[in-house]
Scaffold this motif. Structure first.
Motif, short mmCIF file in Angstrom:
data_model
loop_
_atom_site.label_atom_id
_atom_site.label_comp_id
_atom_site.label_asym_id
_atom_site.label_seq_id
_atom_site.Cartn_x
_atom_site.Cartn_y
_atom_site.Cartn_z
N VAL A 56 0.84 -1.20 0.00
CA VAL A 56 0.00 0.00 0.00
C VAL A 56 0.88 1.25 0.00
CG1 VAL A 56 -1.72 1.29 1.32
CG2 VAL A 56 -1.89 -1.19 1.14
N ARG A 57 2.00 1.19 0.70
CA ARG A 57 2.91 2.34 0.72
C ARG A 57 3.47 2.64 -0.67
NH1 ARG A 57 4.27 4.23 5.78
NH2 ARG A 57 3.94 2.79 7.48
N LEU A 58 3.83 1.59 -1.41
CA LEU A 58 4.33 1.79 -2.77
C LEU A 58 3.24 2.38 -3.66
CD1 LEU A 58 6.58 1.51 -4.84
CD2 LEU A 58 5.79 -0.83 -5.25
N ALA A 59 2.02 1.89 -3.52
CA ALA A 59 0.91 2.43 -4.31
C ALA A 59 0.68 3.90 -3.98
CB ALA A 59 -0.36 1.62 -4.05
N THR A 60 0.75 4.23 -2.70
CA THR A 60 0.59 5.63 -2.28
C THR A 60 1.72 6.48 -2.83
OG1 THR A 60 -0.51 4.89 -0.28
CG2 THR A 60 0.31 7.15 -0.29
N LEU A 61 2.95 5.97 -2.78
CA LEU A 61 4.09 6.70 -3.32
C LEU A 61 3.93 6.95 -4.81
CD1 LEU A 61 6.97 7.86 -2.83
CD2 LEU A 61 7.81 5.60 -3.52
N ILE A 62 3.47 5.95 -5.54
CA ILE A 62 3.25 6.12 -6.98
C ILE A 62 2.20 7.18 -7.24
CG2 ILE A 62 2.33 4.97 -9.05
CD1 ILE A 62 3.77 2.42 -8.08
N GLN A 63 1.13 7.19 -6.45
CA GLN A 63 0.09 8.21 -6.62
C GLN A 63 0.63 9.61 -6.33
OE1 GLN A 63 -3.18 7.01 -4.14
NE2 GLN A 63 -4.02 5.66 -5.68
N VAL A 64 1.43 9.74 -5.28
CA VAL A 64 1.98 11.05 -4.93
C VAL A 64 2.95 11.53 -6.01
CG1 VAL A 64 3.47 12.24 -3.28
CG2 VAL A 64 1.63 10.77 -2.45
N VAL A 65 3.82 10.63 -6.48
CA VAL A 65 4.78 11.01 -7.52
C VAL A 65 4.05 11.41 -8.80
CG1 VAL A 65 6.58 10.10 -9.04
CG2 VAL A 65 6.71 9.69 -6.59
N SER A 66 3.03 10.64 -9.20
CA SER A 66 2.30 11.00 -10.42
C SER A 66 1.55 12.32 -10.25
CB SER A 66 1.35 9.88 -10.83
OG SER A 66 0.33 9.72 -9.88
N MET A 67 1.04 12.59 -9.05
CA MET A 67 0.37 13.87 -8.82
C MET A 67 1.36 15.02 -8.93
SD MET A 67 -1.35 15.55 -5.47
CE MET A 67 0.28 15.63 -4.77
N VAL A 68 2.55 14.86 -8.36
CA VAL A 68 3.56 15.91 -8.43
C VAL A 68 3.98 16.15 -9.87
CG1 VAL A 68 5.96 16.46 -7.80
CG2 VAL A 68 4.39 15.60 -6.06
N VAL A 69 4.17 15.08 -10.65
CA VAL A 69 4.54 15.23 -12.05
C VAL A 69 3.44 15.95 -12.82
CG1 VAL A 69 4.96 13.92 -14.19
CG2 VAL A 69 6.10 13.26 -12.08
N LYS A 70 2.17 15.61 -12.58
CA LYS A 70 1.07 16.30 -13.25
C LYS A 70 1.04 17.78 -12.88
CE LYS A 70 -2.09 13.22 -12.02
NZ LYS A 70 -3.40 12.59 -11.81
N MET A 71 1.25 18.08 -11.60
CA MET A 71 1.23 19.48 -11.18
C MET A 71 2.38 20.26 -11.80
SD MET A 71 -1.35 20.14 -9.45
CE MET A 71 -2.64 18.94 -9.48
N LEU A 72 3.56 19.64 -11.87
CA LEU A 72 4.70 20.31 -12.51
C LEU A 72 4.44 20.54 -13.99
CD1 LEU A 72 7.73 18.54 -10.79
CD2 LEU A 72 6.94 20.89 -10.46
N ALA A 73 3.85 19.55 -14.68
CA ALA A 73 3.54 19.72 -16.09
C ALA A 73 2.52 20.84 -16.29
CB ALA A 73 3.01 18.41 -16.66
N LEU A 74 1.51 20.89 -15.43
CA LEU A 74 0.53 21.98 -15.52
C LEU A 74 1.18 23.33 -15.26
CD1 LEU A 74 -2.60 20.44 -13.79
CD2 LEU A 74 -2.41 21.19 -16.16
N ALA A 75 2.09 23.39 -14.30
CA ALA A 75 2.78 24.65 -13.99
C ALA A 75 3.62 25.10 -15.18
CB ALA A 75 3.66 24.49 -12.75
N VAL A 76 4.30 24.17 -15.85
CA VAL A 76 5.10 24.52 -17.03
C VAL A 76 4.20 25.04 -18.14
CG1 VAL A 76 6.50 23.52 -18.89
CG2 VAL A 76 7.02 22.99 -16.51
#
Length: 185
Positions: free
Chosen positions: A94-114
């Protein structure tokens, strides 16, 4: 927006976890609530996951099929593979799944910011020709507006998710410890 406001109201009036199931159970009864949950688990959730996986597959294979549409078999295999990989990750940790969700959210937010910052820079440089006749040829029929609202709600489907965990939000540490003690006894 009205759907989100209704869910916020229902979440405060019926402060139990379970969202639609609890609301149907409390208002209509066990039979209808069971039918809803059965159809939700068998049809609605898998269809939603399939739609998301197919969209993911289209974006993944697009660079390899430049200028033409990829074969449906390739899209379906990539989508099925993505679902299987996510299921395995969720089963393993579950921790790995949560980490993947957090990392993908951060990548999406960075892409939107760019994208947003790039657009602002272009505007400040005077590149406004995209706004000339920007609504020319727009279809403003009732069906097109309805489809646009539906696609927007499907894209931002988080407005009803909070109500699945309503009880755990008040004192999550107490709820978890009570659950553990209950299971140990």
């Amino acid at each position: 927006m009205l759907g989100g406001l209704c869910y916020a109201e229902l979440g405060t009036v019926i402060p139990e976890s379970g969202a639609e199931f609890i609301y149907i159970l409390r208002t209509v009864g066990k039979g209808v609530a069971f039918m809803f949950v059965f159809s939700f688990i068998i049809v609605m959730r898998p269809a939603s996951a399939t739609g998301i996986a197919l969209s993911f597959a289209e974006y993944v294979v697009a660079p390899f099929y430049n200028g033409c549409t990829p074969p449906q078999l390739v899209l379906k295999c990539i989508a099925a593979g993505a679902i299987v990989v996510l299921a395995i990750v969720n089963c393993l940790s579950v921790r790995l799944a949560t980490l993947i969700q957090v990392v993908s959210m951060v990548v999406k937010m960075l892409a939107l910011a760019v994208i947003i910052l790039g657009g602002v820079v272009m505007l400040f440089q005077g590149n406004t020709r995209s706004f000339d006749n920007s609504f020319e040829g727009t279809n403003v029929g009732v069906s097109s507006i309805g489809i646009a609202f539906y696609q927007g709600l499907w894209s931002y489907d988080g407005w009803n998710t909070l109500n699945y965990l309503t009880e755990e939000l008040k004192h999550p540490e107490v709820r978890v410890s009570q659950f553990i003690i209950h299971k140990l006894n």
